[in-house]
Every structure is written in structure tokens, then in C-alpha cells.
Design a protein around this motif. Structure first.
Motif, PDB file in Angstrom:
ATOM      1  N   UNK A 134       0.829  -1.201   0.000  1.00  0.00           N
ATOM      2  CA  UNK A 134       0.000   0.000   0.000  1.00  0.00           C
ATOM      3  C   UNK A 134       0.866   1.256   0.000  1.00  0.00           C
ATOM      4  N   UNK A 135       0.307   2.337  -0.510  1.00  0.00           N
ATOM      5  CA  UNK A 135       0.940   3.646  -0.416  1.00  0.00           C
ATOM      6  C   UNK A 135       0.446   4.273   0.873  1.00  0.00           C
ATOM      7  N   UNK A 136       1.357   4.438   1.824  1.00  0.00           N
ATOM      8  CA  UNK A 136       0.986   4.878   3.171  1.00  0.00           C
ATOM      9  C   UNK A 136       1.454   6.306   3.403  1.00  0.00           C
ATOM     10  N   UNK A 137       0.539   7.166   3.817  1.00  0.00           N
ATOM     11  CA  UNK A 137       0.875   8.557   4.090  1.00  0.00           C
ATOM     12  C   UNK A 137       1.438   8.737   5.485  1.00  0.00           C
ATOM     13  N   UNK A 138       1.879   9.957   5.787  1.00  0.00           N
ATOM     14  CA  UNK A 138       2.412  10.268   7.108  1.00  0.00           C
ATOM     15  C   UNK A 138       1.275  10.481   8.097  1.00  0.00           C
ATOM     16  N   UNK A 139       1.577  10.294   9.361  1.00  0.00           N
ATOM     17  CA  UNK A 139       0.601  10.581  10.401  1.00  0.00           C
ATOM     18  C   UNK A 139       0.310  12.082  10.432  1.00  0.00           C
ATOM     19  N   UNK A 140      -0.958  12.421  10.541  1.00  0.00           N
ATOM     20  CA  UNK A 140      -1.376  13.814  10.661  1.00  0.00           C
ATOM     21  C   UNK A 140      -2.030  14.010  12.025  1.00  0.00           C
ATOM     22  N   UNK A 141      -1.659  15.058  12.718  1.00  0.00           N
ATOM     23  CA  UNK A 141      -2.263  15.354  14.006  1.00  0.00           C
ATOM     24  C   UNK A 141      -3.640  15.980  13.806  1.00  0.00           C
ATOM     25  N   UNK A 142      -4.650  15.393  14.430  1.00  0.00           N
ATOM     26  CA  UNK A 142      -5.999  15.944  14.373  1.00  0.00           C
ATOM     27  C   UNK A 142      -6.609  15.869  15.769  1.00  0.00           C
ATOM     28  N   UNK A 143      -7.821  16.358  15.892  1.00  0.00           N
ATOM     29  CA  UNK A 143      -8.583  16.215  17.120  1.00  0.00           C
ATOM     30  C   UNK A 143      -9.942  15.638  16.795  1.00  0.00           C
ATOM     31  N   UNK A 144     -10.428  14.772  17.661  1.00  0.00           N
ATOM     32  CA  UNK A 144     -11.780  14.237  17.555  1.00  0.00           C
ATOM     33  C   UNK A 144     -12.566  14.717  18.765  1.00  0.00           C
ATOM     34  N   UNK A 145     -13.873  14.599  18.687  1.00  0.00           N
ATOM     35  CA  UNK A 145     -14.713  15.048  19.791  1.00  0.00           C
ATOM     36  C   UNK A 145     -14.557  14.134  20.997  1.00  0.00           C
TER      37      UNK A 145
END
Length: 227
Positions: A134-145
């Protein structure tokens, strides 16, 4: 930055520069212009991530929900939730999207799937379930509720080419597979983190490319709520 905001900034600067007054009057005007510029830049969102990264936890009208003890996520009405008897033992909840070719999309929730002391480690553990090649992207920092506001999480995007149909093909999510013919491109997203008890969770979306709009994908991600 929009042309209106840009013009406002230019005018503010021009007015300040063209002023011939000196002393305290000039200092006061310069200070006023600086405050105005700061306000304009804040409203425009220049150089910031304003408006991104924080999930609302909202469930769009007409959508269903996958509820687990630790995480809740919404799904479009076209997805059908699997019962405990239908879904894999690895999944705490799951919903599938189907057409005449079979299962072309899947949303799964996995809980406590690996030992991890951080959100980053939880995401790394979830990445291990992505099919080889698979083509795997970098981890992105996000927020969830979360119950007390935003909760830290990581988003990982990936793509892979379907090799074959069936659970032995290494396609789809762990404990579940998609059914498109070999050669079909599949897009995926993983949202991973730690729940209220510091146990890992992962929400994963696998869909045949072009079968889920970016808007609906965004709504799914935004709906994720850590209970």
C-alpha cells in the motif's frame, strides 16, 4: 488571503506611511495600524490552521451510527451496519457499502488492538493492518470530539490496489475484505488514538476509489467521538 482583506491591509499600511504627523500622534497611529493588521490576519486565517483539525462529533441527518463502549462514529445511510454475528471478531463495530459487485466499502472500529502508551504508537499499531504494497501517508495530528472537548488523535491516509477478492487476499480491513475485481484502486483512512481508559482505538474507512465523496469522508471523520 482574499483580495478584500489584502486591499484592507494595503490601505491601512498606506494610510500609516503617508501620515506626516510625528511624536505621540504618530506612535498612537502606528500602534492602531498594528492592531488592525493583526485583527485582519486573524480573520483571514493567514498563516494558521484555523477551521481545521477539530471534529464536531455531529451525526449528519439521516445517517446511522456505530456505537462501541469507547468510540462512536457515524456512517452514510448507504452503509449497512453489521450485527455482532456478521462482523469479524476483531471489530467492535462495522458497516459495509455494497453494489452489484459485492462489498465496495467498509467502516470498522477496533478497540484495544495493541499495547500503546501514546497516540502515535496507537496509529503505528493500526498501520500494521494495512495491506502490504500500500501507499501509506504520514501521520497527521488531528482532534476528535470527546466528553471534555477535543481529544488528540492521528490520521493516516493510504491507498492500495486490490489483488483479489476474499479474506485470503489481504484486502480491506483486518477481519473483513472488499470484493472488487483485481486491479481496482482502494482508498483508506485510519483515525487512531487512546480512549478515556488509555486503551487504543482505530476507526478505519476502506472504499473503492470514487465511491465515497470527500465531503462524506470528512463528515465521517468529524463525527468520531471518544466516549
Amino acid at each position: 488571503m482574499s483580495s478584500t482583506v489584502s486591499n484592507a491591509v494595503s490601505n491601512a499600511v498606506s494610510n500609516a506611511v503617508s501620515s506626516k504627523k510625528r511624536g505621540r500622534t504618530m506612535a498612537r497611529r502606528t500602534s492602531t495600524v498594528s492592531v488592525a493588521l493583526a485583527a485582519l490576519l486573524l480573520v483571514a486565517g493567514c498563516g494558521s490552521d484555523a477551521g481545521s483539525g477539530a471534529g464536531s462529533g455531529a451525526v449528519p441527518e439521516g445517517w446511522g451510527t456505530l456505537k462501541t463502549p469507547a468510540v462512536t462514529v457515524a456512517h452514510p445511510a448507504a452503509f449497512e451496519a453489521q450485527s455482532a454475528g456478521e462482523r469479524s471478531k476483531y471489530n467492535a463495530a462495522a458497516a459495509t457499502l455494497s453494489d452489484e459487485s459485492g462489498t465496495i466499502g467498509m467502516i470498522t472500529v477496533q478497540l484495544d488492538f495493541t499495547d500503546a502508551d501514546s497516540v502515535e504508537e496507537a496509529a503505528i499499531g493500526a498501520e500494521a493492518g494495512v495491506a502490504l504494497g500500500s501507499t501509506l501517508g504520514k501521520q497527521e495530528e488531528i482532534q476528535v470530539a470527546g466528553p471534555d472537548g477535543g481529544e488528540e488523535a492521528r490520521q493516516v491516509n493510504f491507498e492500495f490496489t486490490q489483488k483479489d477478492s476474499g479474506t485470503d487476499a489481504g484486502a480491506g480491513t483486518p477481519g473483513g475484505a472488499l470484493d472488487p475485481k483485481a486491479g481496482t484502486r482502494v482508498e483508506g483512512v485510519i483515525i487512531a488514538g487512546l480512549d478515556a481508559d488509555d486503551k487504543t482505538y482505530a476507526v478505519r474507512i476502506d472504499v473503492v476509489k470514487g465511491k465515497l465523496s470527500k465531503g462524506d469522508l470528512r463528515k465521517i471523520i468529524d463525527s468520531i467521538t471518544v466516549n
